[in-house]
Design a protein around this motif. Structure first.
Motif, PDB file in Angstrom:
ATOM      1  N   SER A  97       0.857  -1.277   0.166  1.00  0.00           N
ATOM      2  CA  SER A  97       0.046   0.125  -0.024  1.00  0.00           C
ATOM      3  C   SER A  97       0.765   1.088  -0.041  1.00  0.00           C
ATOM      4  CB  SER A  97      -0.997  -0.017   1.399  1.00  0.00           C
ATOM      5  OG  SER A  97      -2.070  -0.980   1.166  1.00  0.00           O
ATOM      6  N   PRO A  98       1.786   1.469   0.694  1.00  0.00           N
ATOM      7  CA  PRO A  98       2.631   2.668   0.778  1.00  0.00           C
ATOM      8  C   PRO A  98       3.355   2.674  -0.700  1.00  0.00           C
ATOM      9  CG  PRO A  98       3.101   1.428   2.740  1.00  0.00           C
ATOM     10  CD  PRO A  98       2.328   0.726   1.771  1.00  0.00           C
ATOM     11  N   ARG A  99       3.620   1.668  -1.351  1.00  0.00           N
ATOM     12  CA  ARG A  99       4.155   1.788  -2.851  1.00  0.00           C
ATOM     13  C   ARG A  99       3.293   2.435  -3.658  1.00  0.00           C
ATOM     14  NH1 ARG A  99       9.364   0.167  -3.508  1.00  0.00           N
ATOM     15  NH2 ARG A  99      10.281  -0.990  -1.733  1.00  0.00           N
ATOM     16  N   LEU A 100       1.875   1.883  -3.521  1.00  0.00           N
ATOM     17  CA  LEU A 100       0.737   2.308  -4.231  1.00  0.00           C
ATOM     18  C   LEU A 100       0.386   3.845  -3.992  1.00  0.00           C
ATOM     19  CD1 LEU A 100      -1.766   1.735  -6.077  1.00  0.00           C
ATOM     20  CD2 LEU A 100      -2.841   0.856  -4.327  1.00  0.00           C
ATOM     21  N   ASP A 101       0.480   4.147  -2.728  1.00  0.00           N
ATOM     22  CA  ASP A 101       0.362   5.664  -2.405  1.00  0.00           C
ATOM     23  C   ASP A 101       1.182   6.343  -3.151  1.00  0.00           C
ATOM     24  OD1 ASP A 101      -1.685   4.994  -0.898  1.00  0.00           O
ATOM     25  OD2 ASP A 101      -0.608   4.888   1.235  1.00  0.00           O
ATOM     26  N   GLY A 102       2.519   6.127  -3.276  1.00  0.00           N
ATOM     27  CA  GLY A 102       3.443   6.892  -3.960  1.00  0.00           C
ATOM     28  C   GLY A 102       3.459   7.133  -5.570  1.00  0.00           C
ATOM     29  N   LEU A 103       2.881   5.933  -6.057  1.00  0.00           N
ATOM     30  CA  LEU A 103       2.663   5.865  -7.424  1.00  0.00           C
ATOM     31  C   LEU A 103       1.158   6.721  -7.780  1.00  0.00           C
ATOM     32  CD1 LEU A 103       3.469   2.463  -8.528  1.00  0.00           C
ATOM     33  CD2 LEU A 103       4.886   4.356  -9.189  1.00  0.00           C
ATOM     34  N   ALA A 104       0.419   6.477  -6.582  1.00  0.00           N
ATOM     35  CA  ALA A 104      -1.047   7.275  -6.903  1.00  0.00           C
ATOM     36  C   ALA A 104      -0.585   8.848  -6.763  1.00  0.00           C
ATOM     37  CB  ALA A 104      -1.910   6.552  -6.021  1.00  0.00           C
ATOM     38  N   GLY A 105       0.317   9.304  -5.684  1.00  0.00           N
ATOM     39  CA  GLY A 105       0.618  10.453  -5.570  1.00  0.00           C
ATOM     40  C   GLY A 105       1.200  11.286  -6.752  1.00  0.00           C
ATOM     41  N   GLU A 106       2.203  10.455  -7.353  1.00  0.00           N
ATOM     42  CA  GLU A 106       2.792  10.809  -8.672  1.00  0.00           C
ATOM     43  C   GLU A 106       1.807  11.138  -9.821  1.00  0.00           C
ATOM     44  OE1 GLU A 106       6.662   9.675  -9.732  1.00  0.00           O
ATOM     45  OE2 GLU A 106       6.201   7.931  -8.241  1.00  0.00           O
ATOM     46  N   THR A 107       0.462  10.136  -9.699  1.00  0.00           N
ATOM     47  CA  THR A 107      -0.338  10.039 -10.780  1.00  0.00           C
ATOM     48  C   THR A 107      -1.166  11.464 -10.635  1.00  0.00           C
ATOM     49  OG1 THR A 107      -0.649   7.700 -10.860  1.00  0.00           O
ATOM     50  CG2 THR A 107      -2.322   8.994 -11.729  1.00  0.00           C
ATOM     51  N   TYR A 108      -1.611  11.683  -9.497  1.00  0.00           N
ATOM     52  CA  TYR A 108      -2.472  12.801  -9.191  1.00  0.00           C
ATOM     53  C   TYR A 108      -1.504  14.129  -9.304  1.00  0.00           C
ATOM     54  CZ  TYR A 108      -6.580  10.249  -7.376  1.00  0.00           C
ATOM     55  OH  TYR A 108      -7.520   9.584  -7.204  1.00  0.00           O
ATOM     56  N   ALA A 109      -0.349  14.219  -8.994  1.00  0.00           N
ATOM     57  CA  ALA A 109       0.383  15.270  -9.331  1.00  0.00           C
ATOM     58  C   ALA A 109       0.498  15.700 -10.906  1.00  0.00           C
ATOM     59  CB  ALA A 109       1.676  15.199  -8.965  1.00  0.00           C
ATOM     60  N   HIS A 110       0.594  14.433 -11.667  1.00  0.00           N
ATOM     61  CA  HIS A 110       0.708  14.977 -13.000  1.00  0.00           C
ATOM     62  C   HIS A 110      -0.626  15.248 -13.793  1.00  0.00           C
ATOM     63  CE1 HIS A 110       4.524  13.350 -14.271  1.00  0.00           C
ATOM     64  NE2 HIS A 110       4.244  12.249 -13.741  1.00  0.00           N
ATOM     65  N   LEU A 111      -1.742  15.007 -13.127  1.00  0.00           N
ATOM     66  CA  LEU A 111      -3.142  15.544 -13.368  1.00  0.00           C
ATOM     67  C   LEU A 111      -3.452  16.914 -12.707  1.00  0.00           C
ATOM     68  CD1 LEU A 111      -5.067  12.112 -12.962  1.00  0.00           C
ATOM     69  CD2 LEU A 111      -4.051  13.153 -15.134  1.00  0.00           C
ATOM     70  N   GLY A 112      -2.651  17.513 -12.115  1.00  0.00           N
ATOM     71  CA  GLY A 112      -2.644  18.573 -11.566  1.00  0.00           C
ATOM     72  C   GLY A 112      -3.669  18.865 -10.105  1.00  0.00           C
ATOM     73  N   GLU A 113      -3.783  17.771  -9.835  1.00  0.00           N
ATOM     74  CA  GLU A 113      -4.294  17.619  -8.363  1.00  0.00           C
ATOM     75  C   GLU A 113      -3.374  17.684  -7.274  1.00  0.00           C
ATOM     76  OE1 GLU A 113      -7.686  14.867  -8.273  1.00  0.00           O
ATOM     77  OE2 GLU A 113      -8.082  14.946 -10.252  1.00  0.00           O
ATOM     78  N   HIS A 114      -2.781  18.557  -7.009  1.00  0.00           N
ATOM     79  CA  HIS A 114      -1.623  18.654  -6.101  1.00  0.00           C
ATOM     80  C   HIS A 114      -1.982  18.539  -4.488  1.00  0.00           C
ATOM     81  CE1 HIS A 114       0.834  19.818  -9.817  1.00  0.00           C
ATOM     82  NE2 HIS A 114      -0.149  21.098  -9.690  1.00  0.00           N
ATOM     83  N   LYS A 115      -3.287  18.798  -4.136  1.00  0.00           N
ATOM     84  CA  LYS A 115      -3.557  18.671  -2.900  1.00  0.00           C
ATOM     85  C   LYS A 115      -3.476  17.277  -2.415  1.00  0.00           C
ATOM     86  CE  LYS A 115      -6.622  20.058   0.876  1.00  0.00           C
ATOM     87  NZ  LYS A 115      -7.925  21.140   1.271  1.00  0.00           N
ATOM     88  N   ALA A 116      -4.228  16.486  -3.372  1.00  0.00           N
ATOM     89  CA  ALA A 116      -4.511  15.007  -3.198  1.00  0.00           C
ATOM     90  C   ALA A 116      -3.137  14.331  -3.442  1.00  0.00           C
ATOM     91  CB  ALA A 116      -5.461  14.510  -4.178  1.00  0.00           C
ATOM     92  N   ALA A 117      -2.494  14.933  -4.283  1.00  0.00           N
ATOM     93  CA  ALA A 117      -1.090  13.990  -4.376  1.00  0.00           C
ATOM     94  C   ALA A 117      -0.142  14.337  -3.300  1.00  0.00           C
ATOM     95  CB  ALA A 117      -0.431  14.726  -5.817  1.00  0.00           C
TER      96      ALA A 117
END
Length: 419
Positions: A304-324
């Motif tokens: 799960s921590p690794r998934l959180d990291g990749l999900a954070g980068e995914t949201y960052a690319h989509l411009g959702e910086h707070k969630a990322a």
């Protein structure tokens, strides 16, 4: 003229000195020699360099890339060629004083193999597979020089097995083991900034994956290659590799499929395919949920921590910086403390999210914290991310925190990775 005195045995046996030689950080090599009592003037005399050049190399701003100069340094300082990635030097044919090296303790699979020399036994191969899987699982938390040393030994052992007559079943297992060992070596050399060796081992691993006829390993290898492409900013190439991997990974465990799929979501987001990225991220979450009862180990390390990291980068690319930022903070907090390589890269990602939220001071402070966290254990992935973040700071290049961070990253080009 008399031959130069060899370096003291304790210097040659020092793991930090060996790591500096392996990475050809000549400034560190010279600094270690000076601490052993060899002055810059003596280094200059031994190597044929000017004293001013020796001083520049020791202070950091000047790197050494000429093979001719590296060979002169090896000969003048009496550093064994293999430590600097060279062939044995002519003077090494005469034994000189070296540190005591105890006999290597054989691994269990090697002893078992000796009992069945006609072909590798199931027990020997099973033990070798477990040894390689252990290196793979511990890679994020293991110093790079230690991982490379172990993997090279395992590569030599697999090569020896393949040079002998084997049953078809044993040979296929050997090539599957070779896929993993060479793939890990490729990734380790990428982390060390050595593109030539990285590309060579990825090619060897791809050939072995074809011979081994294992789609799950082919998917693993393509994903490892995609990470290299992604960190270099070649997002379209990474996405293409991961789409191939996703097709091949259908025979893999749900945990490994979750890893492939989460990486694909990140690459899709980086290339602007928002709907596909979010749908793929949902699939990765589902796959990891159903893998909750699967054991962790070997190539099935995704959590799960690794998934959180990749999900954070995914949201960052989509411009959702707070969630990322929230996901990245959780990932950094929950990753193993010894996983310095992963945590430092995630910390730069967090800095970029803070920049996206308009907090320049926090972003620069977090980026500096990433470099502090890495210390001397810096992977090339971090250097690439630090430079990408530096480029994102261009509109604010006159601000004091940006100037200070820019100077530090510029120094890192020499201190943290080989060109």
């Amino acid at each position: 003229m008399s031959a130069p005195e060899p370096l003291p045995s304790h210097v040659l046996a020092d793991p930090a000195f060996a790591a500096a030689c392996s990475a050809r950080r000549i400034g560190t090599v010279f600094q270690t020699a000076r601490r052993a009592g060899i002055s810059p003037a003596q280094i200059a005399r031994r190597t044929g360099l000017s004293i001013s050049r020796v001083t520049e190399i020791m202070s950091g701003p000047r790197e050494v890339s000429s093979m001719g100069v590296i060979e002169r340094i090896a000969d003048g300082m009496r550093i064994p060629g293999r430590m600097l990635g060279l062939a044995d030097r002519p003077w090494e044919t005469t034994p000189g004083p070296t540190a005591y090296q105890p006999a290597a303790v054989p691994e269990t699979w090697e002893v078992l193999d000796m009992l069945s020399r006609s072909t590798a036994s199931d027990a020997a191969l099973a033990n070798l597979e477990m040894a390689v899987a252990d290196v793979a699982y511990r890679y994020p938390e293991t110093p790079l020089d230690e991982s490379v040393s172990t993997l090279k030994r395992q590569l030599a052992s697999v090569h020896e097995l393949l040079s002998r007559p084997q049953t078809l079943k044993a040979r296929r297992r050997c090539t599957q083991i070779l896929t993993v060992v060479s793939g890990l070596l490729a990734f380790a050399h990428h982390d060390l900034g050595d593109r030539g060796r990285s590309d060579a081992h990825f090619h060897l691993s791809a050939v072995a994956a074809g011979e081994g006829e294992a789609d799950d390993l082919a998917a693993w290898l393509l994903t490892m290659q995609s990470i290299v492409e992604y960190t270099a900013g070649r997002w379209d190439t990474a996405a293409t590799l991961l789409q191939q991997a996703a097709g091949l990974s259908q025979v893999a465990s749900p945990r490994r499929r979750a890893w492939v799929t989460a990486n694909l979501a990140r690459a899709l987001a980086a290339t602007g395919r928002q709907a596909e990225a979010l749908a793929t991220l949902d699939e990765a979450t589902y796959l990891l949920d159903i893998a909750s009862t699967e054991p962790l180990g070997g190539l099935d390390f995704f959590t799960s921590p690794r998934l959180d990291g990749l999900a954070g980068e995914t949201y960052a690319h989509l411009g959702e910086h707070k969630a990322a930022a929230s996901l990245l903070e959780t990932a950094i907090r929950c990753r193993a403390e010894a996983d310095i390589k992963g945590r430092s890269v995630l910390t730069v990602d967090l800095a970029e999210c803070q920049l996206g939220q308009g907090d320049l001071d926090a972003a620069c402070s977090t980026a500096n914290a990433a470099l502090d966290l890495a210390g001397d254990a810096v992977a090339h992935r971090l250097v690439l991310r630090a430079r990408q973040f530096q480029a994102a700071l261009t509109p604010w290049q006159s601000a004091r925190p940006v100037r200070e961070l820019t100077a530090r990253v510029r120094e890192s080009r020499y201190q943290l990775a080989r060109a």
